[in-house]
Design a protein around this motif. Structure first.
Motif, PDB file in Angstrom:
ATOM      1  N   ASP A 272      29.966   0.304  12.333  1.00  0.00           N
ATOM      2  CA  ASP A 272      31.164   1.005  11.874  1.00  0.00           C
ATOM      3  C   ASP A 272      32.387   0.105  11.857  1.00  0.00           C
ATOM      4  N   SER A 273      32.184  -1.191  11.663  1.00  0.00           N
ATOM      5  CA  SER A 273      33.329  -2.099  11.623  1.00  0.00           C
ATOM      6  C   SER A 273      33.059  -3.245  10.666  1.00  0.00           C
ATOM      7  N   GLU A 274      34.126  -3.778  10.074  1.00  0.00           N
ATOM      8  CA  GLU A 274      33.999  -4.901   9.156  1.00  0.00           C
ATOM      9  C   GLU A 274      35.334  -5.635   9.067  1.00  0.00           C
ATOM     10  N   LEU A 275      35.252  -6.868   8.565  1.00  0.00           N
ATOM     11  CA  LEU A 275      36.438  -7.675   8.278  1.00  0.00           C
ATOM     12  C   LEU A 275      36.503  -7.857   6.770  1.00  0.00           C
ATOM     13  N   ALA A 276      37.548  -7.323   6.151  1.00  0.00           N
ATOM     14  CA  ALA A 276      37.708  -7.398   4.693  1.00  0.00           C
ATOM     15  C   ALA A 276      38.840  -8.366   4.361  1.00  0.00           C
ATOM     16  N   SER A 277      38.590  -9.246   3.397  1.00  0.00           N
ATOM     17  CA  SER A 277      39.588 -10.243   2.998  1.00  0.00           C
ATOM     18  C   SER A 277      39.697 -10.290   1.484  1.00  0.00           C
ATOM     19  N   ARG A 278      40.885 -10.641   1.007  1.00  0.00           N
ATOM     20  CA  ARG A 278      41.115 -10.703  -0.444  1.00  0.00           C
ATOM     21  C   ARG A 278      42.021 -11.878  -0.775  1.00  0.00           C
TER      22      ARG A 278
ATOM     23  N   ASN B 153      49.480  -1.729  -1.937  1.00  0.00           N
ATOM     24  CA  ASN B 153      48.222  -2.432  -2.141  1.00  0.00           C
ATOM     25  C   ASN B 153      48.411  -3.941  -2.203  1.00  0.00           C
ATOM     26  N   SER B 154      49.524  -4.426  -1.716  1.00  0.00           N
ATOM     27  CA  SER B 154      49.832  -5.853  -1.789  1.00  0.00           C
ATOM     28  C   SER B 154      50.299  -6.312  -0.404  1.00  0.00           C
ATOM     29  N   ILE B 155      51.439  -6.978  -0.338  1.00  0.00           N
ATOM     30  CA  ILE B 155      51.992  -7.397   0.958  1.00  0.00           C
ATOM     31  C   ILE B 155      52.791  -6.223   1.507  1.00  0.00           C
TER      32      ILE B 155
ATOM     33  N   PHE C 290      47.115 -13.372  -0.273  1.00  0.00           N
ATOM     34  CA  PHE C 290      45.943 -13.317   0.600  1.00  0.00           C
ATOM     35  C   PHE C 290      46.134 -12.190   1.617  1.00  0.00           C
ATOM     36  N   SER C 291      45.054 -11.452   1.883  1.00  0.00           N
ATOM     37  CA  SER C 291      45.084 -10.389   2.882  1.00  0.00           C
ATOM     38  C   SER C 291      43.776 -10.397   3.656  1.00  0.00           C
ATOM     39  N   THR C 292      43.859 -10.094   4.927  1.00  0.00           N
ATOM     40  CA  THR C 292      42.648  -9.879   5.727  1.00  0.00           C
ATOM     41  C   THR C 292      42.882  -8.670   6.610  1.00  0.00           C
ATOM     42  N   GLU C 293      41.833  -7.883   6.795  1.00  0.00           N
ATOM     43  CA  GLU C 293      41.995  -6.586   7.451  1.00  0.00           C
ATOM     44  C   GLU C 293      40.750  -6.264   8.273  1.00  0.00           C
ATOM     45  N   TYR C 294      40.945  -5.962   9.536  1.00  0.00           N
ATOM     46  CA  TYR C 294      39.845  -5.510  10.399  1.00  0.00           C
ATOM     47  C   TYR C 294      39.817  -3.989  10.357  1.00  0.00           C
TER      48      TYR C 294
ATOM     49  N   ASP D 290      65.307  -1.768   9.386  1.00  0.00           N
ATOM     50  CA  ASP D 290      65.328  -2.880   8.437  1.00  0.00           C
ATOM     51  C   ASP D 290      63.953  -3.505   8.205  1.00  0.00           C
ATOM     52  N   ASN D 291      62.995  -3.271   9.101  1.00  0.00           N
ATOM     53  CA  ASN D 291      61.757  -4.033   9.037  1.00  0.00           C
ATOM     54  C   ASN D 291      60.478  -3.194   8.950  1.00  0.00           C
ATOM     55  N   LEU D 292      60.456  -2.022   9.553  1.00  0.00           N
ATOM     56  CA  LEU D 292      59.230  -1.231   9.519  1.00  0.00           C
ATOM     57  C   LEU D 292      59.080  -0.533   8.163  1.00  0.00           C
ATOM     58  N   ILE D 293      57.928  -0.736   7.525  1.00  0.00           N
ATOM     59  CA  ILE D 293      57.642  -0.149   6.222  1.00  0.00           C
ATOM     60  C   ILE D 293      56.425   0.764   6.354  1.00  0.00           C
ATOM     61  N   LEU D 294      56.581   2.042   6.029  1.00  0.00           N
ATOM     62  CA  LEU D 294      55.472   2.989   6.053  1.00  0.00           C
ATOM     63  C   LEU D 294      54.891   3.101   4.651  1.00  0.00           C
ATOM     64  N   ASN D 295      53.612   2.804   4.534  1.00  0.00           N
ATOM     65  CA  ASN D 295      52.900   2.914   3.259  1.00  0.00           C
ATOM     66  C   ASN D 295      51.934   4.088   3.333  1.00  0.00           C
ATOM     67  N   ILE D 296      52.053   5.014   2.419  1.00  0.00           N
ATOM     68  CA  ILE D 296      51.135   6.148   2.329  1.00  0.00           C
ATOM     69  C   ILE D 296      50.461   6.068   0.964  1.00  0.00           C
ATOM     70  N   ALA D 297      49.131   6.056   0.938  1.00  0.00           N
ATOM     71  CA  ALA D 297      48.427   5.856  -0.323  1.00  0.00           C
ATOM     72  C   ALA D 297      47.071   6.542  -0.275  1.00  0.00           C
ATOM     73  N   ILE D 298      46.434   6.599  -1.442  1.00  0.00           N
ATOM     74  CA  ILE D 298      45.083   7.123  -1.569  1.00  0.00           C
ATOM     75  C   ILE D 298      44.134   5.940  -1.734  1.00  0.00           C
ATOM     76  N   GLY D 299      43.086   5.880  -0.919  1.00  0.00           N
ATOM     77  CA  GLY D 299      42.102   4.819  -1.024  1.00  0.00           C
ATOM     78  C   GLY D 299      42.480   3.582  -0.235  1.00  0.00           C
ATOM     79  N   TYR D 300      41.522   2.674  -0.117  1.00  0.00           N
ATOM     80  CA  TYR D 300      41.752   1.419   0.593  1.00  0.00           C
ATOM     81  C   TYR D 300      42.550   0.461  -0.288  1.00  0.00           C
ATOM     82  N   PRO D 301      43.273  -0.494   0.327  1.00  0.00           N
ATOM     83  CA  PRO D 301      44.058  -1.434  -0.490  1.00  0.00           C
ATOM     84  C   PRO D 301      43.182  -2.379  -1.291  1.00  0.00           C
ATOM     85  N   PHE D 302      41.970  -2.636  -0.794  1.00  0.00           N
ATOM     86  CA  PHE D 302      41.000  -3.463  -1.509  1.00  0.00           C
ATOM     87  C   PHE D 302      39.628  -3.297  -0.870  1.00  0.00           C
TER      88      PHE D 302
END
Length: 771
Positions: free
Chosen positions: A594-600, A627-629, A663-667, A759-771
């Motif tokens: 139930d775990s993976e490391l995803a990179s793009r 879906n970006s930075i 570039f993105s990497t996500e656990y 000034d710095n915290l950004i909340l992203n709400i979206a449908i689906g994974y970013p990649f």
């Protein structure tokens, strides 16, 4: 109090908190156990053998431990929070409510030692090792109990592993034996390799699959016998592949195709098919019984791989079924092969096809939000005809509209409204001067599209956009897909430009390109490869490459390539001329169940020339957003080290450029039930190819890595099966627009500070994974 003493006090509090957690989770989990029972905390396997290499011994122990049952309660950092939730929730009085949900959905029932069968597990371990060639293995089992917890320990004593000495395939003169003997070159049973029962089973299935490609329709793996002789000693076995004597005669014969009969209007609710003589159509090798004259017979000629007289093979069998499903007109596809009554060793093939509704309407209503503080809705109404010209063509007519409102932030009040329509027609074949059949189970398609969209950005401007395209889509297989638009024309015309926006253009000339008339046409091509559907692979990949060539041939014909001082117009509009390339590479590393490391990695470049000095705004690259930075708001980062200042008090212009690196990497890991968690790092930026005096620092240079933005964060994903709701909270680690030496802002992170969070915290709400 000194700083040193203060730090020590904080450290002691942290240690005490951790110890308290262990105490709460540990003690509370055992006090709920039934009287006289113990909490089973897992089993271990020790392989005692002096011959097996240490590395192979560890691998064998891991495989054996995975066979033990039952599995203990799941642990996270040595704790069992799901079991703790189960216990504190208590027995619910009703089959609903928060207590029932916590206990049955979030919590986990205790695994008791009384459920562990030591003798059964020992026999499983013994069978597994003997199937691996460790004959006459000894297995002993024991247990240890302490503090109301119990573990199971198994000791495995395998003997020396048997190896394959020789492998013999059938050598008699029958056609079946000859075909089996031909498969020996690709056999996994090789002298010198370890004996393994699973490999023998796989070998039987491999031989059967090969025979299915040679016409042996009635054969199956159970007709193959692998005789194993270990009596010679020296820890070696001789294997002899034989055809069982009880194999029926029809399984020993290769079959050819005789009649091919298609029922395009089959109803699964009826026991038989009723039709009249005039309903029967003979077309080439096919007998088509179409009671409603639904299809042109050519549809079946293009879809069915078999022809009369062909040797049966499973590949064409499966490809035909895949193509029928892929046509998109059938709800149910059934295929039967029957021994022919008229010819010996032949099969009659029957296809029973149940239709989907020919015409239907689909309405989609979407709610959305993004990191630029826009919240909105969109509605799409689609009318579809699945069989327009009796050739399984799909006609789609869509009307859509939407609105995005910025309720807070820099662009408050600049709402966006859009309205439009689209018509597309898709043919399940190539309409071209050349013939294209392909060998894939996926139907090649030709698609023509017409689209109009009106977009209004209140207080700024409106845009009318027209698009027409004609192209081809085809798949080589399930992993490789191509899309080629030989014609792709876009025309954009502005109106209702406000004085406010015109005033901003005077301050920033780049804003003027947004409302310029645009004429873009030329071929586009994209290629996609993915093997992410292979769930058992540890490493999977996704790759998409796009090539956009606009106005290239027209530039040669009109001379725009050499007219440096004059722009060539078509219908009083300058056409765009450029080359654009974009690649998107993703890698998924499976770390556990139930775990993976995803990179793009995304790399993109656009080069305007001839009739254009810059890429059209709609074709430039942007960065930032859900879906970006994710630590930077959408379209506000870059180019390079440039920092855009608000042109007015009401909005911030979009930032776009010619080059992109991201570039993105996500656990990712499952937390419980439908909730998954993630921690991520994003990095990248965009750049201009040529210097812009209005955007200092935006141009690409040899020190472009100094302009890289970096952000990090964490998020939750709620997998609702029909969609995934994602929430990501991100913050910047590196701001490229700050002076050299100050770009890294890790030391300024202060979650306790209100101004910093704002000034710095950004909340992203979206449908689906970013990649």
């Amino acid at each position: 109090m000194s700083k040193k003493h203060s730090d020590m006090k904080i450290r002691y509090i942290q240690y005490f908190s951790v110890l308290s957690l262990f105490f709460v989770f540990g003690c509370s989990n055992t006090k709920y156990l039934p009287e006289g029972d113990l909490l089973y905390t897992g089993g271990s396997v020790t392989v005692e053998d002096s011959i097996i290499k240490k590395k192979d011994k560890k691998a064998l122990e891991k495989e054996l431990e995975d066979l033990l049952r039952p599995k203990p309660n799941k642990q996270i950092f040595g704790l069992r929070p799901k079991l703790w939730i189960y216990n504190i929730a208590g027995e619910p009085k009703k089959d609903k409510g928060i207590r029932h949900w916590l206990r049955t959905k979030v919590g986990e029932e205790p695994v008791l030692f009384s459920k562990v069968d030591l003798d059964y597990n020992a026999s499983v371990l013994r069978n597994f090792t003997e199937n691996r060639g460790y004959f006459k293995t000894r297995v002993s089992a024991d247990s240890t109990a302490k503090n109301k917890r119990a573990t199971a320990e198994y000791t495995v004593q395998p003997r020396r592993q048997y190896k394959i000495k020789s492998v013999k395939f059938p050598a008699d003169s029958s056609e079946l034996s000859k075909e089996i003997a031909k498969t020996s070159r690709r056999s996994r049973l090789r002298p010198g390799r370890p004996y393994d029962l699973d490999v023998i089973k796989q070998e039987r299935e491999r031989i059967d699959a090969r025979l299915k490609e040679k016409g042996y329709y009635y054969f199956n793996p159970d007709y193959i016998l692998a005789q194993v002789d270990s009596s010679k000693g020296d820890y070696e076995v001789n294997i002899k592949i034989k055809i069982k004597e009880e194999t029926p005669e029809k399984a020993k014969v290769a079959y050819k195709i005789d009649k091919i009969v298609v029922y395009p209007n089959f109803s699964i609710s009826k026991d038989s098919v009723r039709y009249k003589k005039e309903d029967i159509v003979q077309y080439k090798d096919f007998t088509i019984i179409d009671t409603a004259n639904t299809f042109n017979p050519r549809v079946f000629d293009r879809t069915i791989y078999f022809k009369k007289g062909d040797l049966y093979n499973r590949q064409d069998h499966n490809l035909t079924l895949n193509r029928f499903v892929n046509l998109g007109t059938f709800n149910f596809v059934k295929n039967e092969f029957r021994a022919s009554d008229s010819l010996k060793n032949t099969l009659d093939s029957y296809y029973y096809l149940t239709l989907l509704p020919k015409k239907f309407i689909r309405v989609e209503v979407l709610g959305k939000t993004n990191s630029a503080s826009y919240t909105g809705t969109e509605i799409n109404v689609n009318w579809n005809n699945r069989n327009l010209f009796k050739g399984a063509e799909l006609l789609t007519v869509s009307i859509f509209g939407g609105a995005d409102f910025q309720l807070a932030g820099q662009n408050k009040g600049n709402n966006i409204y859009k309205l439009g329509a689209e018509t597309s027609l898709t043919w399940p074949r190539f309409i071209a001067p050349f013939k294209f059949e392909g060998s894939s189970g996926f139907v090649p398609r030709t698609k023509a599209t017409l689209r109009y969209e009106y977009q209004n950005r209140t207080q700024l401007y409106s845009l009318n956009s027209f698009n027409a395209s004609f192209g081809y889509l085809w798949k080589e297989n399930i992993r490789k897909e191509h899309q080629l638009n030989v014609l792709d024309v876009t025309y954009v015309s502005p109106n209702n430009v406000t004085p406010e926006y015109l005033a901003d253009i005077d301050k920033n000339s780049a804003l003027g390109r947004v409302i310029e008339k645009q004429l873009i046409f030329g071929p586009t091509y994209s290629y996609t490869f993915t093997n992410t559907m292979q769930k058992r692979k540890k490493n999977t990949f996704y790759f998409n490459g796009e090539l956009d060539l606009a106005g290239n041939i027209t530039g040669l014909i009109t001379g725009a390539n050499i007219k440096k001082d004059k722009t060539v117009n078509i219908f009083d509009v300058p056409f765009s001329q450029y080359i654009k390339i974009k690649t998107d590479l993703r890698h998924y590393l499976k770390l556990g169940r139930d775990s993976e490391l995803a990179s793009r990695l995304i790399v993109g470049a656009g080069f305007a020339y001839g009739n254009s000095t810059v890429l059209p705004t709609s074709k430039q690259f942007v960065v930032g957003g859900t879906n970006s930075i994710r630590a930077f708001r959408a379209r506000t980062l870059g180019p390079g080290s440039f920092l855009a200042e608000p042109t007015t008090s009401t909005y911030l212009p979009d930032q776009s450029a010619d080059l992109k690196l991201e570039f993105s990497t996500e656990y990712r890991a499952k937390l419980f039930s439908i909730v998954r968690g993630a921690v991520f790092v994003d990095a990248g930026n965009i750049w201009l190819l040529n210097a812009d005096p209005d955007k200092p620092g935006a141009e690409i240079s040899k020190d472009f890595m100094n302009d890289i933005a970096v952000g990090a964060g964490a998020g939750l994903r709620f997998d609702l099966s029909f969609l995934v709701l994602r929430t990501d909270l991100a913050f910047p680690l590196r701001k490229p627009y700050l002076p050299d030496g100050e770009k890294w802002v890790i030391d300024k992170i202060d979650f306790g500070s209100g101004p910093w969070r704002k000034d710095n915290l950004i909340l992203n709400i979206a449908i689906g994974y970013p990649f």
